[in-house]
Every structure is written in structure tokens, then in C-alpha cells.
Design a protein around this motif. Structure first.
Motif, PDB file in Angstrom:
ATOM      1  N   SER A  42       0.851  -1.196   0.000  1.00  0.00           N
ATOM      2  CA  SER A  42       0.000   0.000   0.000  1.00  0.00           C
ATOM      3  C   SER A  42       0.873   1.227   0.000  1.00  0.00           C
ATOM      4  O   SER A  42       1.718   1.404   0.864  1.00  0.00           O
ATOM      5  CB  SER A  42      -0.911  -0.007   1.227  1.00  0.00           C
ATOM      6  OG  SER A  42      -1.703   1.151   1.257  1.00  0.00           O
ATOM      7  N   SER A  49      -6.596  -4.550 -10.030  1.00  0.00           N
ATOM      8  CA  SER A  49      -5.277  -5.099  -9.737  1.00  0.00           C
ATOM      9  C   SER A  49      -4.655  -5.833 -10.918  1.00  0.00           C
ATOM     10  O   SER A  49      -3.497  -6.257 -10.833  1.00  0.00           O
ATOM     11  CB  SER A  49      -5.341  -6.044  -8.526  1.00  0.00           C
ATOM     12  OG  SER A  49      -6.014  -7.244  -8.845  1.00  0.00           O
ATOM     13  N   PRO A  77      -9.826   2.132  -5.022  1.00  0.00           N
ATOM     14  CA  PRO A  77      -8.679   1.246  -5.245  1.00  0.00           C
ATOM     15  C   PRO A  77      -8.997  -0.160  -4.779  1.00  0.00           C
ATOM     16  O   PRO A  77      -9.902  -0.369  -3.963  1.00  0.00           O
ATOM     17  CB  PRO A  77      -7.572   1.884  -4.396  1.00  0.00           C
ATOM     18  CG  PRO A  77      -8.306   2.611  -3.312  1.00  0.00           C
ATOM     19  CD  PRO A  77      -9.572   3.114  -3.950  1.00  0.00           C
ATOM     20  N   ARG A 123      -2.888  -3.263  -3.082  1.00  0.00           N
ATOM     21  CA  ARG A 123      -2.261  -2.802  -4.318  1.00  0.00           C
ATOM     22  C   ARG A 123      -1.294  -3.852  -4.829  1.00  0.00           C
ATOM     23  O   ARG A 123      -0.435  -4.333  -4.095  1.00  0.00           O
ATOM     24  CB  ARG A 123      -1.541  -1.473  -4.095  1.00  0.00           C
ATOM     25  CG  ARG A 123      -2.474  -0.356  -3.669  1.00  0.00           C
ATOM     26  CD  ARG A 123      -1.799   0.991  -3.841  1.00  0.00           C
ATOM     27  NE  ARG A 123      -2.619   2.080  -3.322  1.00  0.00           N
ATOM     28  CZ  ARG A 123      -3.616   2.644  -3.968  1.00  0.00           C
ATOM     29  NH1 ARG A 123      -3.920   2.225  -5.190  1.00  0.00           N
ATOM     30  NH2 ARG A 123      -4.307   3.629  -3.430  1.00  0.00           N
TER      31      ARG A 123
END
Length: 533
Positions: free
Chosen positions: A5, A237, A521, A525
């Protein structure tokens, strides 16, 4: 490191890379302008524009005229923007006349209908977003605009990028056949010579599959190499933004302009720098330009091909060997798989339209419903899938390192033809050999290698490497296309005029995101890696 992140402080500290304006990359020198300038490749057109032998307005007019003459049975454009395009063409002409314009200046371009342009509609080819106006520019378009690109229009795609057929668009080689998806409109625009360049997205093969079915080329860059800011997400992603064009050289020209860090997309913190002067555009040539390079070939995937495609694939591998490359049999790692995949990311985005489920196409509605249901699943299931995905990344990297591979060669599709109106049971089918590169974020070049003797339709391969190896993969693609320029073949288009959907620019939408939607998001990540364990 896999799950990472990036905090707001770090994201704000990332300095947006300025678009490359270098003009040192060599371009071909065409001897003449064809009667129809729309037939020019991007590289040839750029050379003529830079030499002031062609004006951007002439090139744009040729693309619009050809589109109006032939796009009827193809239906590649969702919307075109002639007023804006002519304005941009005139501006590009002034920059070129001044003698210090980037190579992209004056080149017409198509965008997938997921990419925001302020004041223009962005609808993801869905009734759910009917009337939606972009609140700002996607970073990808902003960079192209700043370098003088001319926006012709938005091209068709599968709804929200979910599918692999793009049924509303016909394949220029046979309009009853699928053009592939989800960036199918882009591929049709390129194959039909309605524009020389296009930008699309790739979540499970959406740049590469339509390129294979349409006889054009594409580059899926390393994850994070091109900003996703201002692009309607499919599965964040594993969403990649990348160039499509007729040749790898043309795609490389476009990639040079797209690449760079962006504080609005923390994934771009890992982006590698564009080589000085841009990515290579010309082949070295010679008899054995691939000497010393080893290429992995997955025979299991090869065995799935029908006979006509097997012949094309064997011929292509012979070409690799003739150019000095060596082949090594490999087995691709097992794809990640758990009870729940990353469909939770779909649910997080589409939850904002939970009251509009009836507006989705049936296959898309099924995917969205599955994503919404995944939101109620225990987080551990999603984490397990992400661990499986990390395992796949490591295994893929180990495969290349232990076998000393320059790249892996795979077919892009495993069937000879797909009907235009067949609906797949799963819009994000994980069976195509393309999806592995989305799970590990590795770069891929995709190029046509010929047409099937059984159907007459194009067929292509994908060549993947280690993360951030775009320059090496582009050089490989350039050598292969210089030795056998299959990409120069073009279809005989059926007559079919069309009154192009002409849309004027309006005031920007409300946002909050440039797409005019709420973009969240992913829970974690994704970061590409070259690690093996």
C-alpha cells in the motif's frame, strides 16, 4: 514484495514524468504519399508529417472519409469528434511548422470507451453509463494530447471491458466473425485503416486477443508502466493500459508517449524510464539478429491449436530459429485458483449502480452479481487468492531464470474463429493463454503471424518477458516483423457507408473521478516483481 500500500504522502511525492519529446528515434523515409493517406502506418505518417510533406488535417480527413465509407458493417466507432479533431489537427500543424514537434504530433488516434476525455462522453459501452460525461482527462490521454495527438473518437468495447468478443463490432476480415475483445473496436479501427493508433486496456487479454483476431499488433506493458488514472476499471489489480497499432514499431512509438509515473496512480511508482530517444522503432536486421536468445515454448498450449493454426505456429517458430533464436520446451506454471478470485474488485466498483442491475447485458449482469456477492465473503478467501497469485508470479519468474529464457512464446488464442454474436458463459474466462501475464504483471508484445488456411482469419502470438523488459521484447518483435512483415496485410473491406456518430464537446461532468464515476482502489495494491520466492 506483492501486497503493498502506497500512502498518500508517498503518492504526492511522486513526480509525474514529463512526456518524452525526443525525436532522435529513427523513422522510415517513405518515398511517396499514397492516394489514401489513411493507409499509412503511424511511423510512415510521422516521417511525412515531420518532413512537412503531409499536413495533419489531410491525414485526419482521410481517416474520417475512410471510416464513413466502410464502417457500416464493421461498426467500430462508438462516437467520433470531428470538430475537436480538426481543431487539434490545426494545432498540430502549427507545431510541426515550427519544427520542434514530438513524433506523435498530428497522428490520429482512437481510444477505448473506458478512457476519459474531459467534456466528452465515456460510457464503457453500457446503458448503465448512458449520458455520462467525463469530468477530466485520463492521464494517458493527457500525455497524448500534450504531444499533439489528434483524437478521432472512442471505439467499441465489451461492456465495462468484461468480455472477449465485442459482438457489436464486425471483424474487418469477415464481419460475421468476432473481432475479439474487449478492445475489439480498437482492433477493427486499426485493421480497417480508420486510424493508425489506438489505446486500450488489458485485464485478461483485451489488447492481445483482438489484435490476434484482426491482424494487428499490441504491447501490454508491465503493470504500472502506464497510468490507469481516469480509466474505467474492470479488475483494478490486473488492469493494464497499452498501445495498439498495425506494427510493433508503431505500438512502441505510442508507448514512449504513454509511459511514466503519475501521482494519481501509485502503481506507476514502479515504472521504468523510457530509453533515451524513446523505445526502439527499427530492426537491427542481418541474418541472425536473435542469436544467443532462448525462447520458451509451452507444447501443452501448442497442442490445443487446431491444425491450421498449428501450421502457422510451427512456421513462426521456424522463423525464430532462422533468425538465430533457440527454442526450449517449457511448462507454464499453474494459474492461481481458489474458491474466490479477484471478482470482489468488480463488486467494489459496481456497487454504486446496485439499483441499475437491469441495465447490464446478461453476461455482464452475471459477472457484476458475482462480484457483489463476493463482497460478503470472508476477507481470508480473497487473501488466499492473492497469495496464490504471488506464487504464480514467483513461479513465472523462476521459469525464465532457470531456463535462461529471453522470452516465452504462446499463441494468443486457441481457436480458429469465434462467431460475432456468440456470448461466452463467463465474460472473464480464465482459459485463454493471455491471462497469466495479467496475474504476474509481465510485459507482452503481440503480433500477427499469418492467416488461417481454414478460415482466412488472422492469427497472432504473444511474446512475454520479465517485468520491465519492454525494450528487449520490442527489439525481438521488430526483428520478427522486419523478417516477415505479415502486419502489412490488409483486408478487402465490404462496401458499407455509415453516418459517423458525430459528438461535440460539452462542459466537463461532475466527477469525482475523471471518468465521472466513483473509482475505489483494490483492497490491496498489486506490485510486479522479479523475485522467485
Amino acid at each position: 514484495m506483492f501486497l503493498h500500500s502506497v500512502g498518500a504522502g508517498l503518492a504526492a511525492a511522486i513526480v509525474a514524468a514529463p512526456p518524452t519529446t525526443a525525436r532522435s528515434a529513427p523513422l522510415p523515409a517513405p518515398n511517396r504519399i499514397p492516394a489514401d493517406p489513411a493507409l499509412l502506418s503511424a511511423s510512415d505518417a510521422a516521417a511525412l508529417l515531420q518532413a512537412k510533406r503531409l499536413h495533419p488535417r489531410e491525414l485526419l480527413e482521410a481517416c474520417l472519409h475512410r471510416s464513413a465509407r466502410f464502417d457500416g458493417p464493421i461498426n467500430s466507432w462508438v462516437r467520433t469528434y470531428p470538430e475537436l479533431a480538426y481543431e487539434q489537427a490545426e494545432q498540430a500543424g502549427r507545431r510541426l511548422a515550427a519544427g520542434d514537434a514530438p513524433l506523435l504530433c498530428g497522428l490520429p488516434i482512437a481510444l477505448k470507451d473506458l478512457i476519459a476525455v474531459a467534456g466528452l462522453p465515456v460510457t464503457a459501452c453500457s446503458r448503465v453509463l448512458a449520458g455520462n460525461i467525463a469530468a477530466g482527462d485520463a492521464t494517458a490521454w493527457q500525455r497524448l494530447r500534450d504531444q499533439g495527438a489528434v483524437l478521432v473518437g472512442h471505439a467499441q468495447n465489451d461492456e465495462f471491458g468484461f468480455g472477449g468478443i465485442c459482438a457489436q463490432t464486425g471483424n474487418p476480415w469477415d464481419t460475421t466473425a468476432s473481432v475479439g475483445g474487449s478492445s475489439g473496436g480498437n482492433a477493427a479501427v486499426l485493421a480497417a485503416r480508420f486510424a493508425p493508433l489506438a489505446v486500450g486496456t488489458d485485464t485478461g487479454g483485451s489488447l492481445r486477443i483482438p489484435s490476434s483476431r484482426s491482424g494487428v499488433s499490441a504491447i501490454k506493458p508491465t503493470y504500472g508502466q502506464v497510468s490507469r488514472h481516469g480509466v474505467v476499471p474492470t479488475v483494478p489489480s490486473r488492469d493494464h493500459i497499452g498501445p495498439m497499432a498495425r506494427s510493433i514499431a508503431d505500438a512502441a512509438l505510442l508507448l514512449s508517449a504513454l509511459t511514466g509515473t503519475d501521482p494519481n496512480d501509485p502503481a506507476t511508482a514502479t515504472a521504468s524510464a523510457v530509453p533515451q530517444g524513446g523505445y526502439p522503432l527499427t530492426a537491427t536486421g542481418g541474418t541472425t539478429p536473435l542469436a544467443g536468445q532462448v525462447f520458451g515454448v509451452d507444447r501443452k498450449t501448442m497442442d490445443q491449436l487446431p491444425a491450421a493454426l498449428g501450421v502457422l505456429m510451427s512456421g513462426f517458430l521456424d522463423l525464430v530459429v532462422r533468425l538465430g533464436g533457440r527454442l526450449r520446451d517449457i511448462t507454464m506454471p499453474e494459474l492461481p485458483g481458489t474458491l474466490l478470485d479477484d471478482s470482489v474488485e468488480i463488486g467494489r466498483y459496481h456497487h454504486q449502480w446496485i439499483d441499475r442491475l437491469g441495465l447490464y447485458q446478461p453476461a455482464s449482469a452475471a459477472m457484476v452479481t458475482s462480484g457483489l456477492a463476493a463482497l460478503a465473503a470472508p476477507i481470508e478467501i480473497y487473501l488466499t487468492f492473492e497469495r496464490e497469485r504471488l506464487r504464480y508470479q514467483h513461479n513465472y519468474n523462476r521459469l525464465l531464470i532457470e531456463n535462461d529464457l529471453a522470452a516465452v512464446i504462446l499463441p494468443t488464442v486457441t481457436n480458429d474463429r469465434q462467431e460475432r454474436r456468440n456470448t461466452p458463459p463467463d465474460p472473464l474466462d480464465t482459459s485463454p493463454p493471455t491471462i497469466g501475464a495479467n496475474y504476474c504483471g509481465a510485459p507482452v508484445v503481440a503480433l500477427p503471424i499469418g492467416r488461417s488456411a481454414a478460415t482466412g482469419l488472422p492469427f497472432g502470438v504473444q511474446i512475454s518477458g520479465r517485468p520491465w523488459s519492454e525494450p528487449e521484447l520490442i527489439r525481438i518483435g521488430l526483428e520478427l516483423q522486419a523478417a516477415e512483415p505479415v502486419w502489412e496485410e490488409m483486408p478487402d473491406l465490404p462496401d458499407g457507408t455509415r453516418e459517423l456518430p458525430d459528438t461535440a464537446r460539452s462542459a466537463p461532468g461532475r466527477g469525482p473521478d475523471p471518468t465521472g464515476t466513483i473509482v475505489v482502489p483494490p483492497p490491496f495494491r498489486f506490485v510486479p516483481t522479479t523475485a522467485t520466492s
